[in-house]
Design a protein around this motif. Structure first.
Motif, short mmCIF file in Angstrom:
data_model
loop_
_atom_site.label_atom_id
_atom_site.label_comp_id
_atom_site.label_asym_id
_atom_site.label_seq_id
_atom_site.Cartn_x
_atom_site.Cartn_y
_atom_site.Cartn_z
N GLY A 234 0.84 -1.19 0.00
CA GLY A 234 0.00 0.00 0.00
C GLY A 234 0.87 1.23 0.00
N HIS A 235 0.27 2.38 0.37
CA HIS A 235 1.05 3.61 0.39
C HIS A 235 0.44 4.61 1.34
CE1 HIS A 235 -1.92 5.69 -2.20
NE2 HIS A 235 -2.04 4.53 -2.81
N THR A 236 1.26 5.48 1.87
CA THR A 236 0.83 6.61 2.68
C THR A 236 1.40 7.86 2.04
OG1 THR A 236 0.81 5.30 4.72
CG2 THR A 236 0.91 7.69 4.96
N GLY A 237 0.54 8.71 1.52
CA GLY A 237 1.02 9.86 0.78
C GLY A 237 1.86 9.39 -0.41
N THR A 238 3.10 9.84 -0.47
CA THR A 238 4.01 9.44 -1.55
C THR A 238 4.88 8.25 -1.16
OG1 THR A 238 5.66 11.04 -0.79
CG2 THR A 238 4.09 11.77 -2.49
N LYS A 239 4.78 7.80 0.09
CA LYS A 239 5.58 6.67 0.55
C LYS A 239 4.86 5.37 0.23
CE LYS A 239 7.68 4.60 4.66
NZ LYS A 239 7.88 4.71 6.14
N THR A 240 5.55 4.46 -0.48
CA THR A 240 4.97 3.17 -0.81
C THR A 240 5.61 2.08 0.03
OG1 THR A 240 6.59 2.77 -2.57
CG2 THR A 240 4.54 3.89 -3.18
N ARG A 252 -6.73 -11.34 -7.00
CA ARG A 252 -7.45 -10.12 -7.31
C ARG A 252 -7.01 -9.04 -6.32
NH1 ARG A 252 -13.65 -10.73 -7.13
NH2 ARG A 252 -13.31 -11.64 -9.19
N ARG A 253 -6.58 -7.88 -6.83
CA ARG A 253 -6.08 -6.80 -5.98
C ARG A 253 -7.10 -5.67 -5.90
NH1 ARG A 253 -2.93 -2.01 -6.00
NH2 ARG A 253 -1.28 -1.96 -4.42
N MET A 254 -7.34 -5.19 -4.68
CA MET A 254 -8.21 -4.03 -4.49
C MET A 254 -7.56 -3.13 -3.46
SD MET A 254 -11.29 -5.89 -2.33
CE MET A 254 -12.17 -4.35 -2.10
N GLU A 255 -7.96 -1.87 -3.42
CA GLU A 255 -7.38 -0.92 -2.48
C GLU A 255 -8.45 -0.40 -1.53
OE1 GLU A 255 -5.27 2.12 -4.61
OE2 GLU A 255 -3.50 0.82 -4.86
N LEU A 256 -8.05 -0.24 -0.26
CA LEU A 256 -8.94 0.26 0.78
C LEU A 256 -8.34 1.50 1.41
CD1 LEU A 256 -9.86 -3.06 2.65
CD2 LEU A 256 -11.17 -1.90 0.86
N ASP A 257 -9.18 2.48 1.67
CA ASP A 257 -8.75 3.68 2.38
C ASP A 257 -8.72 3.36 3.87
OD1 ASP A 257 -8.28 6.15 3.50
OD2 ASP A 257 -10.10 7.11 2.74
N ALA A 258 -7.51 3.36 4.46
CA ALA A 258 -7.34 3.01 5.88
C ALA A 258 -7.31 4.24 6.78
CB ALA A 258 -6.07 2.19 6.06
N ALA A 263 1.55 7.69 12.05
CA ALA A 263 2.82 8.41 11.96
C ALA A 263 2.59 9.84 11.47
CB ALA A 263 3.78 7.67 11.03
N ALA A 264 1.72 9.99 10.47
CA ALA A 264 1.44 11.33 9.95
C ALA A 264 0.80 12.20 11.02
CB ALA A 264 0.53 11.23 8.73
N THR A 265 -0.12 11.62 11.78
CA THR A 265 -0.79 12.37 12.84
C THR A 265 0.22 12.89 13.85
OG1 THR A 265 -2.80 11.06 12.56
CG2 THR A 265 -2.55 12.25 14.63
N LEU A 266 1.16 12.03 14.24
CA LEU A 266 2.17 12.44 15.22
C LEU A 266 3.03 13.58 14.70
CD1 LEU A 266 3.31 8.95 16.59
CD2 LEU A 266 1.97 10.68 17.80
N ASP A 271 -1.55 12.95 5.81
CA ASP A 271 -1.42 11.85 4.86
C ASP A 271 -2.37 10.70 5.23
OD1 ASP A 271 0.61 13.33 3.79
OD2 ASP A 271 2.23 12.16 4.72
N ARG A 272 -3.01 10.14 4.22
CA ARG A 272 -3.90 9.00 4.43
C ARG A 272 -3.23 7.73 3.91
NH1 ARG A 272 -8.82 10.65 6.03
NH2 ARG A 272 -9.83 8.65 5.55
N THR A 273 -3.57 6.62 4.52
CA THR A 273 -2.99 5.34 4.14
C THR A 273 -3.96 4.56 3.27
OG1 THR A 273 -1.64 5.16 6.14
CG2 THR A 273 -2.14 3.12 4.99
N THR A 274 -3.46 4.05 2.17
CA THR A 274 -4.23 3.15 1.31
C THR A 274 -3.60 1.77 1.40
OG1 THR A 274 -4.83 4.91 -0.24
CG2 THR A 274 -4.94 2.66 -1.06
N GLU A 275 -4.40 0.78 1.73
CA GLU A 275 -3.90 -0.58 1.89
C GLU A 275 -4.41 -1.47 0.77
OE1 GLU A 275 -3.84 -2.37 5.63
OE2 GLU A 275 -3.46 -0.52 6.74
N ALA A 276 -3.53 -2.31 0.25
CA ALA A 276 -3.91 -3.25 -0.80
C ALA A 276 -4.41 -4.54 -0.19
CB ALA A 276 -2.72 -3.53 -1.71
N LEU A 277 -5.47 -5.06 -0.77
CA LEU A 277 -6.05 -6.32 -0.33
C LEU A 277 -6.03 -7.28 -1.52
CD1 LEU A 277 -7.31 -6.95 2.47
CD2 LEU A 277 -9.55 -6.69 1.40
N TYR A 278 -5.56 -8.51 -1.28
CA TYR A 278 -5.48 -9.52 -2.34
C TYR A 278 -6.43 -10.67 -2.02
CZ TYR A 278 -1.17 -7.23 -3.90
OH TYR A 278 -0.25 -6.32 -4.36
#
Length: 302
Positions: A234-240, A252-258, A263-266, A271-278
């Protein structure tokens, strides 16, 4: 408002899937005859959510980190004793929270008491379990807070125990040994450490997962037709967190908004985290077959 079942986590844990557990459960196709298996349980957020909502009949919580598995055993089997032990620690820290945390951390590294680990997780920075090269827990405390209040903690673990006791087995095995114990009716949810932080044998983590080894493991599961859902990149902002898994695996790959990352909050960022689900081929096939059955039923009823 978020459901109460979404809030019943016994401790904070970096990478917990609490916020997206409901979306993950939609992909698992559980029933009252299913056993939900988590080979990399961690905070077991998906199993907890499923148990509270009675999505499956049985649960298997596994984590290579043996003290963490022991803590889960205490949560499920002895919640009242654990809640009492935790309350004693929580109250004893007040005169010197930072010094007390260090004292309990040292004791945990020698004795591995479940209540000590629960207290450390309630106060550790980002809920992150970190170890030094000698295998000792070495994460620092978050000095802005004292951890979950005892009465809240007791309520959470009592509810979890009520939902899982008598229906849950808890082990501490290497994930590569678990396929040998596969039985029909199991559906697996896997949440190994992000490949971006475990691509090498990093001693900070109790269970490191090397990508090449893990891909071989996935091929074994696919060949055995084991149904599974996997969180992996997945990725957080520009960090993958590493490249996607190869398409030839047939997942099958899908993405979820987590949501907003801890870390960003601190750091005061948004930045929001997007997680990949297979989704495994077995679950993809089961979904397709179910769709065909529904279509055939509709034709028959016309």
């Amino acid at each position: 408002m978020e459901k109460a079942s979404a809030m019943l986590q016994p401790f904070q844990y970096q990478g917990s899937k609490r916020l997206i557990a409901s979306e993950i459960l939609k992909q698992l196709q559980l029933s009252s005859n299913s056993e939900l298996v988590e080979p990399f349980a961690g905070s077991a957020a998906v199993s907890v959510r499923a148990a509270i909502e009675r999505r499956a009949g049985h649960y298997w919580i596994n984590d290579k980190n043996e003290p963490l598995s022991d803590l889960w055993r205490e949560i499920v089997e002895e919640p009242h004793r654990l809640a009492y032990d935790y309350s004693q620690l929580w109250r004893a820290q007040k005169s010197d929270p930072r010094g007390f945390y260090t004292e309990i951390r040292d004791r945990f590294n020698q004795r591995h008491r479940p209540a000590d680990l629960l207290y450390l997780l309630s106060r550790a920075v980002k809920g992150a379990v970190r170890y030094n090269s000698e295998g000792y827990f070495n994460q620092s405390p978050d000095n802005r807070r004292l951890g979950t209040q005892p009465h809240i903690l007791a309520k959470r673990i009592t509810a979890i125990s009520k939902a899982m006791k008598g229906r849950t087995r808890i082990t501490s095995m290497d994930y590569r040994a678990i396929p040998e114990l596969y039985e029909e009716g199991q559906i697996w949810y896997m949440d190994p450490p992000y490949q971006g932080v475990s691509s090498t044998r990093d001693s900070r983590y109790a269970c490191t997962v090397v990508r090449s080894e893990f891909e071989r493991f996935l091929r074994v599961l696919i060949d055995m037709q084991i149904p599974f859902v996997l969180s992996y990149d997945g990725h957080t902002g520009t960090k993958t967190y590493g490249p996607p898994l190869p398409p030839e695996l047939g997942l099958r790959r899908m993405e979820l908004d987590a949501g907003r990352s801890t870390a960003a909050t601190l750091l005061g960022r948004t930045d929001r985290t997007t997680e990949a689900l297979y989704i495994s081929p077995r679950l993809i096939d089961d979904t397709s077959n179910a769709a065909v059955d529904i279509e055939q039923l509709a034709l028959i009823s016309v």
